[in-house]
Every structure is written in C-alpha cells, then in structure tokens.
Design an enzyme around this catalytic site. Structure first.
Site, short mmCIF file in Angstrom:
data_model
loop_
_atom_site.label_atom_id
_atom_site.label_comp_id
_atom_site.label_asym_id
_atom_site.label_seq_id
_atom_site.Cartn_x
_atom_site.Cartn_y
_atom_site.Cartn_z
N GLU A 11 11.19 1.75 -3.35
CA GLU A 11 11.76 2.96 -3.97
C GLU A 11 13.23 2.77 -4.35
O GLU A 11 14.09 3.57 -3.96
CB GLU A 11 11.59 4.15 -3.03
CG GLU A 11 10.14 4.50 -2.78
CD GLU A 11 9.91 5.82 -2.04
OE1 GLU A 11 10.87 6.39 -1.50
OE2 GLU A 11 8.75 6.28 -2.04
N GLU A 58 1.95 4.05 -1.78
CA GLU A 58 2.18 5.18 -0.88
C GLU A 58 1.51 6.39 -1.50
O GLU A 58 1.89 6.80 -2.61
CB GLU A 58 3.67 5.46 -0.68
CG GLU A 58 4.36 4.42 0.18
CD GLU A 58 5.80 4.81 0.54
OE1 GLU A 58 6.09 6.01 0.69
OE2 GLU A 58 6.62 3.89 0.64
O1 AHR Z 1 6.16 6.97 3.94
C1 AHR Z 1 7.37 7.60 4.27
C2 AHR Z 1 8.48 7.26 3.32
O2 AHR Z 1 8.19 7.82 2.07
C3 AHR Z 1 8.69 5.80 3.02
O3 AHR Z 1 9.52 5.18 3.93
C4 AHR Z 1 9.36 5.83 1.68
O4 AHR Z 1 9.07 4.69 0.92
C5 AHR Z 1 8.85 7.10 1.04
O5 AHR Z 1 9.88 7.87 0.54
#
Ligand code: AHR
Length: 501
Positions: A173, A292
């Site tokens: 990210e 994610e």
């Molecule tokens: O999954 C939780 C968090 O969400 C992770 O660390 C990050 O990549 C995202 O913002």
C-alpha cells in the site's frame, strides 16, 4: 414466489482456477502471530509453540498461500531482525500498529508453521523505509542454495535447503499516507522496477506483485496504476488490489451489493494493465493479486480505545472484528466475484487468517472457534477447484443507495477435474426465498448430491467461544433432478453450495 434461473454449459469456461485464489494473510499485527498461531504456554501448543487447534482450523479451511509478514507492518520492518538466535533478536517499536514487535517468531519459525499448515509463503519486502538492496538480500537469504554470505547465514541459522519462496510483494500500500515511506506513483514505480530486476537476477524463478492502490476509493486510484505500471510493467507479474467493506448504517441490501463495486474495481485494473501493455507494445500479460479483501469495521472504535490505554504493548488485541451472519454473505459474494474474474485474478488473500479481521478466533490460554465468515471460505476453497464456468443468471433485481439492478441471486459455478460440478450462490433477498431452476442439460446425466446452506434469521447473529455453533452450515434435503433441470429453493439471505456428480 420469486424465481431465478441459471444456465450452465460445460464449454462456457471462464478459466482454470489458480488455487492461490484461496490465499490468506498473517501479519505481525495484534494477536495474529502472538496469541494466534503461536502461544508456547498453551496446553495445545506443539514443540515449536504453535497452537495445534489453530493449525487444525487453518487446515480445514484449505489455505494454499499465506501472505506474510505484512501489511503496513512490513514498511518499517528489517528482515534481519527476524532471523538468528531468538534470544538475540531485537525488540522494535512497530510504527504501523503502535506495538512492540519482539521478533520471537521470525522467518524460519513462520516457514515451519506454513509447511505444517500446507501453505506456501507470499513474502512482502519493505519498500517503505528500505529499498532494492534489502529486497535482493532477503531473496538471497531465502532462496539461494549456498556459498554466498546470506545463503550461508541461512544455513548457519539451521536451514540447509532454500526456503523456496516463489511469490513476493514489492512493498505494501505504498500510495497510503498511513504507510511508513509513502511514495508517489512515479517514485514507487521506479523503486519497484529496480527492486524487481535485482530480486529476479538473484532468483529468476520468482514472481512479483507490484502495489496497486490500497483501495478503489483512493483519490489517486487509476492514475497510480497507470503511472507505476509505466515504470515497472516488464519486470513485475501481478498488480495488487485491496478492498474492505463495511456496513456502519445497517443497510443490509446496500452492503450485500458492494460486490458490484468489487467487480468494477477488478475490471478497471484489468483495463489499465492492458492499456499499459498496448502502449508498450508488450507481449506480456500482467494479472491481478487481490491480496487483501474482507469486511472490516466492527473493531475500529475499540482499537482507538486500546491505543489510548496500552500503546506499545506486545500483541495488543487489535482489529478483532466479530463477524455476523450478513458479513458471511458478503464474503460469499466476494468469493463468487473473485471466481467470476479468475481469468485475471490469479491470487487473492482473505485478510486476515487468525484473530485480526479473521475467520479464526482464539482466546489466550483458551479456545479456538470459527467466525461466520469461515464457512463460505471453507466451502469455496474445498469445492471451488478446477475450472470456473460462466453462469448465465436470470434473476430478479433490486435497487439500493449506490447501485441499480443488483441481481438478487449472485452465482458462479466450478467444475472439478473429476467432472463434478458445484454452484455457489447467494440469495440477497431480505425476506423472500427464491425458486431456482438450473439448466444443466449440456452435462448429460447429472445428479444433485448436496445442498449446503448457511442461513440465520438474524443478520447480526455471531459465533463466540461459548456459542460457536450459532451460525453454521446445514444440509438441505435434495430432490431428484428432472432431466438436467434441477430445482432448488434458496432461503432468503442465504449462502448456498449446490453439488452435483
Ligand atoms: O489487513 C490490515 C491492514 O489493512 C494491512 O496491514 C494493510 O495493508 C491494510 O491497510
């Protein structure tokens, strides 16, 4: 009675399903590692300190790939801290989650855990506070056979054979202001390209995932992908997508329609990848890693309170969302969306796996139980292998605040290598069952074997340690099919797995 029809043809294939679409994620965050997979004093801990009850729950879920060690955590992480004698490893302040990281579990320990769980590791390198040099170093440490400084260090640390990590994330990210070492798309594209080149020079067999936007809601979404891919297209293999949904207002119909947004997100990123391919006259196709995805909102206020009280403690109970029944339905629809797009989505990681926005929960010193979202993931991972088939769905539709024409029945089908067929579908109707007709004539003789359903009358129902079976799947009676046109009744608000042999 509401009615819907699904037409399937064995020749209407979307794509072969890459099993890595059933990946998950363990970050050094909260109680994911310490108190989650690892709790040496627990009565069910194995000789390495890993909880065997958690391991069993993970194995039942069927997770072929686990992303590690972050997440936001990785953007300040020094990988060298996590190898060598445990007692010599440093304690560090983790600025991502305002926690102290003790490094008791590091690369070697996690690799042992992953091997026991039957999962491969997707390893993220730090491109936030670090760069190409440390990225190539960790590839050498993990994957080079020996006779170099870092591979010999691995051997000295007890691991003769290379770890053989084949999939690597180029940071995490990097577009987000919350990230240590946030970058502009151009800065990131350059550093990703140089890291990718060097990592692949060390081990040409690896595949690399470049950071896409951290959500489709980022103001830079689209431009970020275009700019960074322009810099690194030829040296990377996948672009990452991250997306979490929430239902803070209790609008179930609108919440369950959020997969319309997920589908748009995927298609937009595919278009951008292909635009860059065209512009570069490239022969290479970059695919997607949705590394994610989940529901995340229940724990946000609780986390603020925890940080007010206990900032910098070890293993704070952060991001411990308690998932309800409607969350399981959205997770089911998100799985359907990933499968429907599996011609381009080759990797996906449910974020996360244990305690932190997770299907599996534990109590320190206590039990381990499955949250509601565990079940659709387990079904999809277990039965959704082989080839995804395009389901032509004729369904009633509804309108909600953000979308018009949301199909009440959301579905996809998969055909396993033994020829058996599974249809996954969600009935989004809040009140009415739906009579579903399946046109399966192209399959010849086909018998329905099982109708598994996840349903609860209360969308807010949850599973707890005391009551772990409040929301669990049940088998519905199966009626003999009629000449390749079986009929089933989908209960209102339900996740359904229809299995045919
Ligand atoms: O999954 C939780 C968090 O969400 C992770 O660390 C990050 O990549 C995202 O913002």
């Amino acid at each position: 009675m509401k009615q819907a029809k699904i037409i399937l043809d064995r020749d209407y294939r979307i794509s072969r399903i890459d099993e890595r679409i059933y990946g998950s994620f363990i970050e050094h965050l909260g109680r994911a590692v310490y108190g989650g997979i690892y709790e040496p004093g627990h009565p069910l801990a194995d000789e390495l300190g890993f909880r065997t009850d958690v391991m069993e729950a993970v194995k039942k879920l069927g997770v072929p790939l686990v992303r590690y060690p972050g997440g936001n955590f990785v953007s300040g992480f020094r990988w060298e801290d996590s190898v060598g004698p445990v007692e010599e490893r440093p304690k560090r302040l983790d600025l991502a989650w305002f926690t102290t990281e003790t490094n008791e579990v590091g690369l070697h320990e996690f690799a042992r855990w992953a091997e026991k769980a039957g999962s491969r590791i997707m390893y993220a390198v730090n491109l936030g506070t670090r760069g190409p040099e440390q990225a190539r170093d960790i590839v050498e440490y993990a994957n080079h056979p020996g006779n170099s400084r870092l591979s010999d260090l691995r051997i000295q640390n007890g691991r003769k054979d290379p770890l053989g990590i084949k999939l690597w994330c180029l940071g995490n990210e990097m577009d987000g202001p919350w990230q240590m070492g946030q970058k502009t798309a151009y800065e990131y594209g350059r550093i990703a390209n140089e890291s990718a080149k060097m990592m692949k020079w060390v081990d040409p067999s690896i595949e690399l995932v470049a950071c896409g936007s951290s959500s489709s809601e980022m103001p830079t979404f689209g431009d970020w992908e275009l700019t960074m891919l322009n810099e690194c297209y030829e040296n990377i293999d996948y672009v990452s997508l991250h997306r979490y949904y929430a239902n803070p207002t209790g609008d179930t119909a609108g919440f369950l329609a959020r997969t319309m947004d997920m589908d748009d997100f995927i298609k937009s990123v595919v278009s951008i990848c292909d635009a860059v391919k065209g512009k570069k006259h490239s022969k290479k196709q970059v695919n997607l890693s949705f590394d994610e995805w989940n529901v995340w909102y229940h724990s946000r206020e609780q986390d603020e309170e925890i940080w007010k009280r206990e900032k910098w403690d070890r293993a704070l109970p952060l991001l411990e969302d308690i998932y309800n029944f409607e969350d399981a339905l959205l997770v089911g629809s998100m799985l359907i969306t990933l499968l429907r797009n599996c011609d381009r989505v080759k990797i996906a990681c449910l974020a996360q796996l244990v305690n932190v926005i997770a299907p599996i929960m534990t109590r320190n010193g206590g039990g381990c139980w499955a949250q509601t979202i565990y079940y659709p993931f387990m079904h999809a991972s277990r039965y959704g292998r082989g080839t995804a088939l395009r389901a032509i769905v004729d369904s009633p539709v509804y309108d909600c605040a953000d979308y018009e024409g949301v199909p009440t029945v959301d579905a996809v089908a998969t055909q396993a290598d033994d020829g058996s067929l599974t249809v996954f579908c969600v009935n989004r109707d809040l009140t009415d069952p739906c009579a579903l007709e399946l046109d399966l004539r192209s399959f010849g003789r086909i018998e329905m074997k099982e109708h598994i359903v996840l349903h609860h009358d209360d969308v807010h129902a949850v599973n707890t340690e005391e009551n772990p079976n409040e929301v669990v799947p049940a088998a519905l009676p199966v009626t003999p099919s009629d000449g390749g046109r079986p009929q089933v009744l989908l209960p209102p608000l339900s996740w359904n797995v229809l299995r045919f042999a």
